[in-house]
Design a protein around this motif. Structure first.
Motif, PDB file in Angstrom:
ATOM      1  N   PRO A  29       0.829  -1.206   0.000  1.00 27.37           N
ATOM      2  CA  PRO A  29       0.000   0.000   0.000  1.00 27.37           C
ATOM      3  C   PRO A  29       0.865   1.258   0.000  1.00 27.37           C
ATOM      4  CG  PRO A  29       0.028  -0.961   2.192  1.00 27.37           C
ATOM      5  CD  PRO A  29       0.845  -1.859   1.301  1.00 27.37           C
ATOM      6  N   ALA A  30       1.034   1.854  -1.153  1.00 29.00           N
ATOM      7  CA  ALA A  30       1.831   3.071  -1.272  1.00 29.00           C
ATOM      8  C   ALA A  30       1.194   4.170  -0.426  1.00 29.00           C
ATOM      9  CB  ALA A  30       1.916   3.496  -2.729  1.00 29.00           C
ATOM     10  N   VAL A  31       2.005   4.830   0.382  1.00 31.19           N
ATOM     11  CA  VAL A  31       1.468   5.801   1.337  1.00 31.19           C
ATOM     12  C   VAL A  31       1.613   7.252   0.900  1.00 31.19           C
ATOM     13  CG1 VAL A  31       1.703   4.302   3.338  1.00 31.19           C
ATOM     14  CG2 VAL A  31       3.617   5.744   2.653  1.00 31.19           C
ATOM     15  N   GLY A  32       2.451   7.500  -0.045  1.00 34.71           N
ATOM     16  CA  GLY A  32       2.655   8.885  -0.482  1.00 34.71           C
ATOM     17  C   GLY A  32       2.729   8.957  -1.994  1.00 34.71           C
ATOM     18  N   GLU A  33       2.770  10.170  -2.486  1.00 38.32           N
ATOM     19  CA  GLU A  33       2.831  10.373  -3.936  1.00 38.32           C
ATOM     20  C   GLU A  33       4.079   9.725  -4.549  1.00 38.32           C
ATOM     21  OE1 GLU A  33       1.371  11.643  -7.601  1.00 38.32           O
ATOM     22  OE2 GLU A  33       0.402  11.560  -5.653  1.00 38.32           O
ATOM     23  N   ALA A  34       5.218   9.882  -3.907  1.00 32.73           N
ATOM     24  CA  ALA A  34       6.451   9.283  -4.431  1.00 32.73           C
ATOM     25  C   ALA A  34       6.343   7.763  -4.469  1.00 32.73           C
ATOM     26  CB  ALA A  34       7.651   9.710  -3.588  1.00 32.73           C
ATOM     27  N   ASP A  35       5.764   7.162  -3.428  1.00 33.31           N
ATOM     28  CA  ASP A  35       5.560   5.712  -3.405  1.00 33.31           C
ATOM     29  C   ASP A  35       4.644   5.269  -4.539  1.00 33.31           C
ATOM     30  OD1 ASP A  35       7.146   5.229  -1.198  1.00 33.31           O
ATOM     31  OD2 ASP A  35       5.476   5.025   0.201  1.00 33.31           O
ATOM     32  N   ARG A  36       3.544   5.997  -4.718  1.00 32.40           N
ATOM     33  CA  ARG A  36       2.588   5.639  -5.775  1.00 32.40           C
ATOM     34  C   ARG A  36       3.238   5.716  -7.150  1.00 32.40           C
ATOM     35  NH1 ARG A  36      -0.886   8.175  -2.156  1.00 32.40           N
ATOM     36  NH2 ARG A  36      -0.686  10.217  -3.119  1.00 32.40           N
ATOM     37  N   LEU A  37       4.000   6.775  -7.381  1.00 30.02           N
ATOM     38  CA  LEU A  37       4.664   6.912  -8.681  1.00 30.02           C
ATOM     39  C   LEU A  37       5.695   5.812  -8.916  1.00 30.02           C
ATOM     40  CD1 LEU A  37       5.121  10.784  -8.898  1.00 30.02           C
ATOM     41  CD2 LEU A  37       3.599   9.347 -10.277  1.00 30.02           C
ATOM     42  N   ALA A  38       6.492   5.524  -7.891  1.00 28.23           N
ATOM     43  CA  ALA A  38       7.506   4.471  -8.032  1.00 28.23           C
ATOM     44  C   ALA A  38       6.852   3.122  -8.291  1.00 28.23           C
ATOM     45  CB  ALA A  38       8.371   4.415  -6.773  1.00 28.23           C
ATOM     46  N   LYS A  39       5.796   2.824  -7.556  1.00 33.47           N
ATOM     47  CA  LYS A  39       5.089   1.552  -7.740  1.00 33.47           C
ATOM     48  C   LYS A  39       4.489   1.480  -9.140  1.00 33.47           C
ATOM     49  CE  LYS A  39       1.330  -1.221  -5.807  1.00 33.47           C
ATOM     50  NZ  LYS A  39       0.385  -1.358  -4.699  1.00 33.47           N
ATOM     51  N   ALA A  40       3.837   2.541  -9.572  1.00 32.50           N
ATOM     52  CA  ALA A  40       3.210   2.551 -10.894  1.00 32.50           C
ATOM     53  C   ALA A  40       4.248   2.385 -12.004  1.00 32.50           C
ATOM     54  CB  ALA A  40       2.434   3.846 -11.099  1.00 32.50           C
ATOM     55  N   ARG A  41       5.354   3.121 -11.904  1.00 34.43           N
ATOM     56  CA  ARG A  41       6.405   2.998 -12.935  1.00 34.43           C
ATOM     57  C   ARG A  41       6.965   1.580 -12.990  1.00 34.43           C
ATOM     58  NH1 ARG A  41       8.529   8.511 -11.044  1.00 34.43           N
ATOM     59  NH2 ARG A  41       7.608   9.912 -12.559  1.00 34.43           N
ATOM     60  N   TYR A  42       7.256   1.020 -11.821  1.00 36.03           N
ATOM     61  CA  TYR A  42       7.802  -0.339 -11.769  1.00 36.03           C
ATOM     62  C   TYR A  42       6.821  -1.341 -12.365  1.00 36.03           C
ATOM     63  CZ  TYR A  42       9.491  -4.750  -9.963  1.00 36.03           C
ATOM     64  OH  TYR A  42       9.916  -6.043  -9.871  1.00 36.03           O
ATOM     65  N   LEU A  43       5.559  -1.260 -11.956  1.00 38.46           N
ATOM     66  CA  LEU A  43       4.581  -2.224 -12.446  1.00 38.46           C
ATOM     67  C   LEU A  43       4.311  -2.048 -13.936  1.00 38.46           C
ATOM     68  CD1 LEU A  43       2.121  -2.388  -9.426  1.00 38.46           C
ATOM     69  CD2 LEU A  43       3.844  -4.077 -10.114  1.00 38.46           C
ATOM     70  N   LEU A  44       4.373  -0.825 -14.439  1.00 39.12           N
ATOM     71  CA  LEU A  44       4.224  -0.624 -15.882  1.00 39.12           C
ATOM     72  C   LEU A  44       5.372  -1.268 -16.655  1.00 39.12           C
ATOM     73  CD1 LEU A  44       2.867   3.019 -15.983  1.00 39.12           C
ATOM     74  CD2 LEU A  44       1.686   0.958 -16.795  1.00 39.12           C
ATOM     75  N   GLU A  45       6.590  -1.201 -16.114  1.00 34.81           N
ATOM     76  CA  GLU A  45       7.731  -1.865 -16.754  1.00 34.81           C
ATOM     77  C   GLU A  45       7.542  -3.380 -16.763  1.00 34.81           C
ATOM     78  OE1 GLU A  45      11.395  -0.734 -14.907  1.00 34.81           O
ATOM     79  OE2 GLU A  45      11.015   1.407 -15.187  1.00 34.81           O
TER      80      GLU A  45
END
Length: 69
Positions: A29-45
């Protein structure tokens, strides 16, 4: 021969460990904007490589976005 590295058992075990790690990232569960962006970028890759294809992946991602209170 016992102790040899690189056999199919090692490959299967590594594959299972990678799958567990990917599920953990999906469910984090990403807790902040930076976490959400990092998770989204990684999962998109990962998705672009065709590795994000199990129903468990999507379920984990969706559950990770729900607020638990």
């Amino acid at each position: 021969m016992h102790g040899m590295v690189g056999g199919s058992g090692d490959t299967d075990r590594a594959s299972r460990e990678e799958e567990r790690a990917l599920l953990a990232v999906c469910g984090y569960p990403a807790v902040g904007e930076a976490d959400r962006l990092a998770k989204a970028r990684y999962l998109l890759e990962i998705e672009a490589r065709g590795e994000l294809d199990l129903a468990e992946h999507m379920q984990s991602i969706l559950l990770s976005t729900m607020w638990r209170g």
